[in-house]
Motif scaffolding. Sequence first.
Motif, PDB file in Angstrom:
ATOM      1  N   SER A  21       0.816  -1.213   0.000  1.00 51.85           N
ATOM      2  CA  SER A  21       0.000   0.000   0.000  1.00 51.85           C
ATOM      3  C   SER A  21       0.849   1.263   0.000  1.00 51.85           C
ATOM      4  O   SER A  21       0.413   2.309  -0.460  1.00 51.85           O
ATOM      5  CB  SER A  21      -0.922   0.021   1.224  1.00 51.85           C
ATOM      6  OG  SER A  21      -1.846  -1.026   1.149  1.00 51.85           O
ATOM      7  N   PHE A  22       2.052   1.169   0.517  1.00 55.55           N
ATOM      8  CA  PHE A  22       2.925   2.333   0.615  1.00 55.55           C
ATOM      9  C   PHE A  22       3.819   2.518  -0.612  1.00 55.55           C
ATOM     10  O   PHE A  22       4.560   3.484  -0.693  1.00 55.55           O
ATOM     11  CB  PHE A  22       3.819   2.202   1.862  1.00 55.55           C
ATOM     12  CG  PHE A  22       3.058   2.289   3.152  1.00 55.55           C
ATOM     13  CD1 PHE A  22       2.764   3.506   3.724  1.00 55.55           C
ATOM     14  CD2 PHE A  22       2.648   1.137   3.804  1.00 55.55           C
ATOM     15  CE1 PHE A  22       2.072   3.591   4.925  1.00 55.55           C
ATOM     16  CE2 PHE A  22       1.958   1.201   5.001  1.00 55.55           C
ATOM     17  CZ  PHE A  22       1.665   2.435   5.562  1.00 55.55           C
ATOM     18  N   SER A  23       3.752   1.600  -1.561  1.00 58.45           N
ATOM     19  CA  SER A  23       4.722   1.585  -2.662  1.00 58.45           C
ATOM     20  C   SER A  23       4.723   2.842  -3.529  1.00 58.45           C
ATOM     21  O   SER A  23       5.759   3.209  -4.062  1.00 58.45           O
ATOM     22  CB  SER A  23       4.520   0.350  -3.545  1.00 58.45           C
ATOM     23  OG  SER A  23       3.269   0.409  -4.185  1.00 58.45           O
ATOM     24  N   SER A  24       3.594   3.491  -3.668  1.00 56.24           N
ATOM     25  CA  SER A  24       3.565   4.678  -4.528  1.00 56.24           C
ATOM     26  C   SER A  24       3.697   5.980  -3.746  1.00 56.24           C
ATOM     27  O   SER A  24       3.647   7.062  -4.331  1.00 56.24           O
ATOM     28  CB  SER A  24       2.269   4.696  -5.347  1.00 56.24           C
ATOM     29  OG  SER A  24       1.160   4.823  -4.495  1.00 56.24           O
ATOM     30  N   CYS A  25       3.897   5.892  -2.446  1.00 54.54           N
ATOM     31  CA  CYS A  25       4.024   7.105  -1.626  1.00 54.54           C
ATOM     32  C   CYS A  25       5.354   7.794  -1.888  1.00 54.54           C
ATOM     33  O   CYS A  25       6.401   7.142  -1.936  1.00 54.54           O
ATOM     34  CB  CYS A  25       3.912   6.764  -0.143  1.00 54.54           C
ATOM     35  SG  CYS A  25       2.297   6.154   0.351  1.00 54.54           S
TER      36      CYS A  25
END
Length: 79
Positions: A21-25
């Motif tokens: 879920s954090f990969s594109s942050c």
Amino acid sequence: MINTDYPEDLKQKLRDAVAGSFSSCMYQQEYRAVTSAVVEFLTALNVTADEIKDLLSRADGMDADTDRCIDEIIEAFNE
């Protein structure tokens, strides 16, 4: 509470989903938004605090910021 015939398989999928879920942050506000969404999502699934701590203590983030966010979620459920 995780109630399934394959609890370890589900836990692994949840760990992967949280870390992914954090990969594109890219910015701190994005990390904060995802952190809040993960907490809401796991709470809506009625995952217990102990299960959340167990799940996320084994989740591997893709970078230091993701690891920090995961640690913050674990700490929030320790209170």
